[in-house]
Design a protein around this motif. Structure first.
Motif, PDB file in Angstrom:
ATOM      1  N   LEU A  32      -5.733  10.707   2.445  1.00 48.79           N
ATOM      2  CA  LEU A  32      -5.847  10.033   3.745  1.00 48.79           C
ATOM      3  C   LEU A  32      -4.497   9.618   4.298  1.00 48.79           C
ATOM      4  O   LEU A  32      -4.227   9.756   5.488  1.00 48.79           O
ATOM      5  N   HIS A  33      -3.649   9.105   3.389  1.00 50.95           N
ATOM      6  CA  HIS A  33      -2.394   8.541   3.884  1.00 50.95           C
ATOM      7  C   HIS A  33      -1.453   9.622   4.424  1.00 50.95           C
ATOM      8  O   HIS A  33      -0.469   9.302   5.069  1.00 50.95           O
ATOM      9  N   ARG A  46       0.809  -1.216   0.000  1.00 51.33           N
ATOM     10  CA  ARG A  46       0.000   0.000   0.000  1.00 51.33           C
ATOM     11  C   ARG A  46       0.840   1.262   0.000  1.00 51.33           C
ATOM     12  O   ARG A  46       0.351   2.330  -0.366  1.00 51.33           O
ATOM     13  N   PHE A  99     -11.441  16.456   8.298  1.00 53.24           N
ATOM     14  CA  PHE A  99     -10.373  16.979   7.454  1.00 53.24           C
ATOM     15  C   PHE A  99     -10.174  18.452   7.793  1.00 53.24           C
ATOM     16  O   PHE A  99     -11.132  19.162   8.097  1.00 53.24           O
ATOM     17  N   ARG A 148       1.130   1.824  -3.559  1.00 48.09           N
ATOM     18  CA  ARG A 148      -0.147   2.280  -4.121  1.00 48.09           C
ATOM     19  C   ARG A 148      -0.334   3.782  -3.988  1.00 48.09           C
ATOM     20  O   ARG A 148      -1.035   4.394  -4.775  1.00 48.09           O
ATOM     21  N   ARG A 149       0.263   4.358  -2.947  1.00 49.97           N
ATOM     22  CA  ARG A 149       0.112   5.812  -2.763  1.00 49.97           C
ATOM     23  C   ARG A 149       0.678   6.584  -3.932  1.00 49.97           C
ATOM     24  O   ARG A 149       0.255   7.694  -4.228  1.00 49.97           O
ATOM     25  N   GLN A 173      -3.950  12.962  -4.326  1.00 46.75           N
ATOM     26  CA  GLN A 173      -3.084  11.866  -3.892  1.00 46.75           C
ATOM     27  C   GLN A 173      -1.624  12.148  -4.269  1.00 46.75           C
ATOM     28  O   GLN A 173      -0.718  11.532  -3.742  1.00 46.75           O
ATOM     29  N   VAL A 233     -10.246  11.222   0.125  1.00 44.14           N
ATOM     30  CA  VAL A 233      -9.683   9.888   0.380  1.00 44.14           C
ATOM     31  C   VAL A 233      -8.266   9.813  -0.183  1.00 44.14           C
ATOM     32  O   VAL A 233      -7.395   9.134   0.359  1.00 44.14           O
ATOM     33  N   GLY A 234      -8.022  10.592  -1.261  1.00 47.36           N
ATOM     34  CA  GLY A 234      -6.698  10.579  -1.883  1.00 47.36           C
ATOM     35  C   GLY A 234      -5.588  11.045  -0.962  1.00 47.36           C
ATOM     36  O   GLY A 234      -4.435  10.659  -1.138  1.00 47.36           O
ATOM     37  N   ARG A 268      -9.237  12.851  -7.302  1.00 49.59           N
ATOM     38  CA  ARG A 268      -8.695  12.061  -6.198  1.00 49.59           C
ATOM     39  C   ARG A 268      -7.226  11.707  -6.474  1.00 49.59           C
ATOM     40  O   ARG A 268      -6.389  11.777  -5.579  1.00 49.59           O
ATOM     41  N   PHE A 280      -5.269   5.261  -9.565  1.00 55.44           N
ATOM     42  CA  PHE A 280      -5.940   4.272 -10.408  1.00 55.44           C
ATOM     43  C   PHE A 280      -7.309   4.821 -10.788  1.00 55.44           C
ATOM     44  O   PHE A 280      -8.067   5.272  -9.936  1.00 55.44           O
TER      45      PHE A 280
END
Lengths: 245, 265
Positions: free
Chosen positions: A78-79, A48, A91, A51-52, A135, A75-76, A131, A56
């Motif tokens: 979040l990390h 993951r 947020f 994945r950041r 991200q 959500v993009g 998103r 996608f």
């Protein structure tokens, strides 16, 4: 910006879904940006983290339709948020500002607090791109992003992808059904047939004759409804960072 | 030479029933006959003793509402028991429901959690109430505990079924951004199942109000205690007053809650 071309079942989606580890390969190693995602069918523990770096984009948009568009976009990031705010869906103003700017850059900022399910397909796909923007993805993988869209929405989505590629320096790998879109927006095309790469070169060289040679009977599926569109772009950036071993 | 199929070839009678079909009806019939004696069915008694029953029914009227304040206060306690029993159950059923959903948790977690929830569900609230009365003493708290355990079992199963029916694509969309499993659940799963979860929770609250009036009969507080005492004391006018209050309150709560459930979806 690279087009991934092929008839249905030629392995476009499979290839794209292997990269972030949504699917496990039977064997071999998948590396993205120098980091291993999966090895011999096993996802590595920190997949993951990789994945950041990957945005996608799905054919069916895959937004959470009951959540507001802006939350879907948030959500993009979040990390990068503090864990307790992530858990409570809180947020900061700065984060919301960032999301709104990303939405404005794809032209859907007015829909921020609507439920994602109420948007049209084209708007939902642009929300998915927003998103990817928040991200700060370095590579964008788009799995038939325009297959469920009308021509006008398709054009907008492809233009956003082009913008991401040129202005933000994202590598974009987009799978397409139609050759004309590949020729128009992507300098380079990789064509698949039955799971094998059958062509890798400039999109401008894709003539009906070559396609017929590559695909035989399947060729008509790819060039149907495609008037000869002059390529807008010549060979540009070759994608870097994608390694399939 | 074969002829063209014509309309005359299609029979007007339905095809004969299969052997399994006959067998199924036979088994059902045998089951009914076998249970007749076990259940001590005596329909004739309804005719023979009908005069007694009329006398008995007459005792219920008119209802005696002399102590209505007490009844209402105890009915409120019953509703309080139902509220806390349901809320505690919801809090426990969220994680347990997720852990017993096959598309979220690994199999070696799902199976034990499901079996534990089966056990909670298999035992009636009344039985739990009697056990908890021994553990925590007579009173409403035993009722809360009983409803809590039983409802957790029910809601965990319903919650898990809702989770197993979700659309996996939005979850994959969230996963694509590189978040942890917990965040996938919070952002991808919960928003999808929330309307159903709310609906199930309200439905269980309705049925817990009904159950709470019954668990009182074994001593776990609320209107059930009064009802039990009235029946034991052969005071049927009072019994009918209590029953009427239960009917009115349960109906009101059902109506309000079903209205809210419609809003949630």
């Amino acid at each position: 910006m690279v087009a991934l071309l092929g008839a249905s079942g030629s392995g476009k989606s499979t290839l794209l879904r292997l990269l972030p580890g949504f699917m496990a390969a039977d064997e071999g190693t998948v590396k993205v940006l120098g980091r291993t995602v999966q090895e011999n069918g096993r996802l590595v523990g920190n997949a993951r983290v990789v994945r950041r770096e990957l945005g996608f984009v799905f054919q069916q948009f895959n937004l959470v339709s009951r959540l507001p568009v802006i939350i879907n976009v948030l959500v993009g990031l979040l990390h990068r948020a503090a864990w307790w705010r992530r858990m409570l869906m809180l947020f900061t103003v700065g984060e919301r500002q960032l999301a709104l700017e990303a939405m404005a850059s794809v032209g859907i900022e007015q829909t921020a607090w609507q439920r994602a399910g109420t948007l049209s397909g084209g708007q939902q796909q642009r929300a998915a791109l927003a998103r990817c923007l928040v991200q700060k993805a370095r590579i964008i993988l788009a799995d038939e992003p325009i297959a469920s869209l009308d021509p006008e929405s398709s054009r907008k989505v492809m233009e956003v992808l082009t913008h991401l590629n040129r202005a933000r320096g994202c590598t974009v790998l987009v799978s397409l059904h139609q050759v004309d879109f590949a020729i128009r927006y992507c300098p380079r095309t990789i064509a698949l047939n039955a799971g094998r790469v059958v062509y890798d070169g400039p999109s401008s060289a894709l003539t009906p004759a070559l396609l017929a040679q590559l695909y035989g009977a399947n060729a008509s599926q790819l060039v149907e409804n495609s008037p000869a569109v002059p390529p807008l772009m010549r060979d540009g950036a070759i994608p870097s960072g994608l390694v399939l071993a | 030479m074969t002829s063209q199929p014509s309309i005359n070839d299609v029979p007007l009678n339905p095809p004969p029933r299969s052997l399994t079909n006959h067998l199924a009806w036979g088994v059902l019939g045998a089951l009914l006959i076998w249970s007749w004696s076990g259940a001590d069915m005596r329909p004739a008694d309804l005719w023979r003793d009908s005069a007694n029953m009329v006398v008995f029914a007459r005792d219920f009227f008119p209802p005696n509402f002399h102590d209505w304040r007490v009844y209402l206060a105890e009915m409120a306690v019953t509703i309080h028991i139902a509220i806390w029993g349901t809320v505690l159950a919801i809090i426990c059923a969220v994680p347990l429901g997720l852990l017993s959903a096959e598309n979220i948790a690994p199999k070696w977690v799902v199976q034990p959690v499901r079996r534990a929830m089966d056990a909670c569900r298999a035992i009636n609230e009344m039985v739990f109430a009697m056990l908890f009365i021994v553990a925590v003493g007579l009173g409403p708290f035993a009722g809360v505990m009983a409803l809590w355990v039983h409802t957790t079992g029910v809601l965990a199963k319903l919650f898990a079924e809702a989770v197993e029916a979700i659309d996996p694509r939005p979850v994959e969309g969230v996963r694509a951004t590189g978040v942890s499993l917990l965040e996938e659940i919070i952002y991808g799963v919960i928003p999808q199942v929330l309307p159903l979860w709310i609906s199930y929770s309200l439905y269980r609250f309705e049925s817990n109000v009904r159950s709470a009036s019954v668990v009182g009969m074994v001593g776990a507080g609320g209107i059930g205690v009064i009802l039990h005492e009235a029946i034991r004391g052969f005071d049927y006018a009072e019994t009918s007053a209590v029953l009427l209050i239960i009917i009115v309150c349960v109906t009101l709560i059902d109506l309000v809650s079903s209205r809210i459930r419609q809003l949630a979806i």
